[in-house]
Each structure stands twice: as C-alpha cells, then as structure tokens.
Design an enzyme around this catalytic site. Structure first.
Site, PDB file in Angstrom:
ATOM      1  N   LYS A 283       0.843  -1.185   0.000  1.00 23.70           N
ATOM      2  CA  LYS A 283       0.000   0.000   0.000  1.00 23.70           C
ATOM      3  C   LYS A 283       0.886   1.244   0.000  1.00 23.70           C
ATOM      4  CE  LYS A 283      -4.324   1.585   2.081  1.00 23.70           C
ATOM      5  NZ  LYS A 283      -5.326   1.359   3.125  1.00 23.70           N
ATOM      6  N   GLU A 371     -19.320  -3.465  11.790  1.00 19.61           N
ATOM      7  CA  GLU A 371     -20.134  -2.559  12.601  1.00 19.61           C
ATOM      8  C   GLU A 371     -21.185  -3.292  13.422  1.00 19.61           C
ATOM      9  OE1 GLU A 371     -18.369  -0.381   9.185  1.00 19.61           O
ATOM     10  OE2 GLU A 371     -19.585  -2.206   9.343  1.00 19.61           O
ATOM     11  N   ARG A 399     -25.268   0.022   8.617  1.00 22.81           N
ATOM     12  CA  ARG A 399     -25.058  -1.420   8.579  1.00 22.81           C
ATOM     13  C   ARG A 399     -25.390  -2.076   9.911  1.00 22.81           C
ATOM     14  NH1 ARG A 399     -19.883  -3.189   5.151  1.00 22.81           N
ATOM     15  NH2 ARG A 399     -20.807  -2.757   3.133  1.00 22.81           N
TER      16      ARG A 399
END
Length: 620
Positions: A283, A371, A399
C-alpha cells in the site's frame, strides 16, 4: 489504434493489449507518477490506489471490460481503472461537484458495473453477476478485487460461504497488503499472517516466481501451480482459510510484477469454477511517505506538497476536528473512570482513537470492518459492567441498524455511540453522506439521539451520555470546531433545548449543531430579530419549549441540514399535530411490543378495527 505516449492518451483499455511487458511496466510507472501528482492537487484516496496499479493494468490486459465485469471492493481503489477507461483528462475534477466520483459510478462510465463506498460487498455482487450470466446463458468473466481488510467484514465471509457452495465460475483477486485503512485486527488477519510467516510460504513465493518466468501460459500455468496450491492449502496451517470455503487457490504472486500477474490471471481465466488469486502488494507503493504509513494517514488525503508530504490544508488556530473533540473527552473521562472502553470498527485513525489506544491499550478494541459485531459486543460489555463508547461513521452505522434496534435499544443498554461524519461530507459523495441517521434512529424506542452545537456542549453531552446509562447516540460532523477543554463537566437535561434571542424576535428558527451559531451570527450581521432554538435533542424533543414557541404566534422555520423525511421537522410536525388534532393518528406508540396473539396485541396497542371505529365515532 492510438499510440500511448502519456497517461492522457489512454482512451480505452484496448490500447494496452498490444504493449510489451517493458511497455506495460513503464505505463505502470507513469500511472503511479500521475496519481501522486494529481491527488496532491485534488486530494483523494492515495495509498490504496498506488498499491494496485500493476494489478489493475494486468486485469485490463487479460480481461475485456466492459463485457467482463470488474468489481472493486469499496471502490476507492479504482483510480487506475478510471485512467485505463479513458478518464485521465478529468482527474482535475476528482470528487468535485460535476466531476469524477472517487468511486466506481455506473452513470459515469460503461466500464463501471458496480458501485460501492462501503467494504465487503464485492463478493456478493460477483456471485450475483455470475448467477445472472449463467441463467441467461451469456458468456463473460466476473472478477472481484477484495483486500485483506475487507475480509473482516461478515458480509464477505457470508459470500465466500455461498460462492464455495454454488461453484460459479469467477475470479477473486485477493489483494493482500497487510492493511485496510489502519492496521488490521481480526482472526482472519491472524490466519493470513500465519500463511505469510510460514517457511513453506516463503519457499513457495520463490518457487512460484521462478515458475512464472517460464513461457508457459494459460492452463499450463494453472496445472503447474496446482502443486504449490495444494501444498499451501494442505500444509501451511491445519485449516487454511480458502479451503474451508471450498475455493481453489493460486498464489502467492508478487502484485507489482506485471509479467507474473498476467500469466496467473490468464490461468485463472481458464479455470472452471471460483478461484482465488492471492496477490501481495504494498500500500502506498512509489511514494515514500505513503509507504511508511502504518496507521492510515495516507489512505485518504487532502491536497499536499509532494516533495515534503505536508498537507496544504492547515487548521485555523484553536480548532481541532470534531472527532478529536469527542476523543479527547472520552479519554479525559476514561482517566477517572476505569470502566470506560472505546470500540472502533477499523476506523481508529479517522475517529481519532489512536491516542486512546496508546493510553489505554487494555480498554481499546478494534474489531475490524464489522459494525454489527461492534454494537452487539458493546451491548454485552455494558451488561457486564463496562461503559462502552463506539465510534462509527454515520454512513457505516446504517449497517448496524438491526443491532442498535434489537440489542442496544430493545434491552435498554447503556452504550454510547459517537456518530462521526454526520450530515453532508462533501467530496466522498452519495455513499458517504451522513444525512439519514436521524430518520433511521428516531423511530427506535428507548434511544436518545442528540447533536451538540459546539465543542463545549459536546464535552458535556458525552459526560451526560455516560451518566445516563441509556442507549445514547451523539452525532457530530466532519470538519473542525473551536476547542478549549472544559474545566468541569455539566449534565445536560435529556430532551432539553436552548433559546437564543437576537434583537427583537419577529421569527423563530429551530436548528441544531454548528448551524445554531451560524444562524445567530448571520442574524446579527443582518440586524434581523430572531429567536434561535438549539434543538440539541432529536429524541426526545423538548415538548415544553415547543408549546411555548407555538404560543408566541411567530413564524417558525425548521432549518435542518439532513433529510427532511423522518428528521427534526417530522418530529416537530408530529408533536404539533397531537396538539391541534386536525389529523387523528392511530398507530403503535414509541415502545416495543411484547409477545401475544396478533388479535390481542392489536387490541392492546389500540390498532384494531374496533379501536378505529370507536375513534371515528368520537369525531362524528
């Protein structure tokens, strides 16, 4: 076909299919330089896009978009995809009104077959496309690109389970960079780490790389690599992740070696059934400041100086982010109260909880992109005697609606949820606008829903929330606030509003959050007489003050910056209607309904047809 001499020349992915490996390698380098330069001016998602340049180029080299369906999990890592599909000339407009979206956008390009601003949806979407393809007897490939962080989302694991069962032909590119936005914390991540750390895995990387340097293509590569695949599946650990889901596996492959990627993708393309291609990427590759980032600082960036890596967006004096205001308060209270804990679903950096983690490592819990799990876990922690604070972005909280409703509010559990990034968030677009949480939560019984107008009130609101021992949600926007630490904390009466008088009021404005002060200041500038109400609680609302306001017989404007349907104005109009009784409403009141027969419950709740006609007779 038009020759590619620079990134701006790319009009279609067909243009890269005749390039040599050396030319593709140079193209990847050019794209990476283009991304750094462009994002430094506009802001956007940097590290994730720098990490998958070669992977995306190889995908478009091997597969044929838009016929073949390329699905990017989350979608914020699709910038190279946008460049290869002819949108590089629009990058100056990235995330600006009327410009390029920072995510895949179906209305923006025929090459964008799926839209996602939240993680862990790509595998379900891929399976859906594969089922539709086969039922319609069509012929195209389905490719899903998903990162190791997104695999911590329960939806991704549900999809893997179903994909393994249905065995539809598809390619799952598993982008393994050992990070999501921040460092990953999960059992899935531990399993992947076990694979990475094993001696056999290290030997396999070397063997696979050497094998890919041969001239074998297509199914020959697949057959040759099967030996390595079986070894890693059967010997690296006792219960390998993908084997458990009945999925074939290829890899690991260097995600920055374009030649290797092309060969493996061509082999995967010929495979019958679902196959996972494990690619290793870095990354932030190509930009040293992003490469060195371990906490997610360079995930999403504002404009910055390329040479120094310093942001060009400086905070005004005495201002800090709203997230920092809330985090500072939770940390201060946690110093005095050992039962306060903090929970985040993989957003420690964005929610400014890294300092809490550093100061209270035993009381900080990052549960990954989950979540739903975060909220239910917090509820049990509260029932076990702790005081949980859960920080979740507004658009991500959607969510966990079931858990807020079923586990937190129904059991009336003392959990404090910080709803970060509420209201309009701007350049992230429609998947991230936090304008629905008021309407979503206001119908949930037992729940307290609030928003402070400034940092001082925010600190007192957090203090009040922990003291209440009730399901308590505090929303706060993206952006900054003037901050000074409260010398002491004060309890705010739950459900109370505040009035501010400017001049001699001729009208009333009811609003909330930072807009309270904005309206007051604007009224003073315009020398307009206003009574401004800080409606800091959406549920319960201040019915006593509302009655007083109605008696003043002044024009009332409800100024809200979230959706009207189900919002503050709906709450006020519902209350006013109970006073005027011009429209008579029959329905279930603000509570949970216990068990019983439907007939007995309709009578109990006053919603039977007999109750209706009894009410009608009263008004004849």
């Amino acid at each position: 076909m038009r020759k590619i001499s620079q990134v701006y020349d790319i009009e279609s992915p067909r243009q890269i299919k005749d390039l040599t490996i050396d030319e593709l390698t140079q193209l990847c380098s050019d794209i990476r330089a283009f991304l750094i330069d462009s994002i430094s001016k506009t802001g956007g998602h940097l590290s994730s896009n720098l990490g998958i340049v070669e992977v995306t180029v190889a995908m478009h080299y091997v597969f044929d978009s838009p016929k073949d369906k390329m699905i990017f999990d989350v979608g914020h890592q699709c910038y190279t995809h946008k460049i290869l599909t002819g949108r590089s000339t629009q990058f100056a407009t990235l995330r600006k009104k009327g410009g390029l979206s920072g995510y895949q956008k179906r209305s923006e390009s025929k090459y964008d077959c799926w839209e996602a601003g939240h993680s862990s949806t790509s595998l379900s979407a891929a399976l859906g496309y594969a089922i539709a393809r086969d039922l319609k007897q069509e012929d195209y490939n389905v490719i899903a690109l998903i990162g190791d962080g997104s695999l911590t989302g329960g939806m991704a694991l549900e999809a893997l389970n179903d994909i393994g069962s249905k065995q539809k032909k598809m390619v799952i590119i598993f982008n393994d960079n050992n990070m999501s936005i921040s460092k990953n914390y999960s059992g899935v991540e531990k399993r992947i780490t076990d694979i990475r750390a094993s001696h056999l895995y290290i030997d396999l990387k070397h063997d696979v790389k050497n094998n890919l340097k041969s001239n074998k293509l297509g199914s020959n590569v697949l057959n040759t690599l099967s030996h390595f695949r079986d070894r890693i599946k059967d010997e690296v650990i006792d219960a390998p992740l993908f084997k458990e889901f009945n999925l074939d596996y290829m890899g690991p492959v260097d995600g920055h070696d374009i030649q290797s990627l092309i060969k493996v993708f061509e082999a995967a393309k010929e495979h019958d059934g679902p196959i996972v291609v494990h690619v290793l990427t870095q990354k932030g590759k190509g930009y040293k400041y992003a490469q060195q980032d371990k906490v997610g600082k360079w995930h999403g960036v504002s404009p910055f100086d390329v040479a120094t890596g310093k942001s060009l967006s400086l905070l005004p004096p005495n201002e800090i982010s709203w997230s920092q205001v809330i985090s500072n308060t939770v940390m201060d209270l946690a110093e005095k109260d050992k039962t306060i804990v903090a929970i985040t679903p993989a957003m420690a950096q964005g929610s400014k909880l890294l300092e809490f983690q550093k100061r209270f490592p035993d009381r900080f819990f990052d549960c990954g992109i989950a979540e739903q799990h975060a909220v239910t876990m917090a509820c049990a922690m509260a029932l076990g005697g702790l005081k949980p604070f859960v920080s979740i972005y507004s658009s991500f909280l959607q969510r966990a609606y079931d858990q807020v409703n079923h586990d937190m509010a129904r059991m009336n559990v003392g959990v404090v949820i910080g709803i970060d990034r509420c209201g309009l968030v701007g350049d992230d677009g429609e998947t991230h606008q936090g304008v629905f949480d008021i309407a979503m939560l206001r119908s949930v019984p037992n729940l307290i829903l609030s928003q402070p107008k400034d940092a001082k009130e925010a600190q007192n609101m957090i203090y009040t929330a922990f003291d209440s021992k009730k399901p308590f949600c505090i929303r706060y926007p993206r952006g900054n606030a003037l901050y000074a630490k409260n010398k002491s904390y004060s309890l705010i009466p739950i459900g109370s509003w505040e009035k501010f008088v400017v001049g001699t009021p001729t009208q009333i404005v009811i609003t909330y959050g930072p807009d309270v002060d904005h309206v007051i200041n604007k009224a003073r500038e315009n020398k307009m007489g206003l009574l401004v109400v800080n409606a800091r609680f959406f549920k319960p609302i201040d019915e006593v003050m509302m009655k007083d306001l109605l008696k003043m017989d002044l024009s009332i404007t409800v100024y809200e910056t979230d959706v009207k349907i189900g919002g503050l104005s709906s709450a006020i109009l519902e209350f006013i209607n109970t006073l005027d009784e011009k429209i008579h409403i029959i329905g279930i009141e603000d509570h949970y309904v216990c068990h019983g027969s439907i007939r007995s419950l309709r009578i109990q709740e006053g919603i039977s047809t007999e109750c209706l006609f009894e009410e009608l007779e009263k008004h004849e």
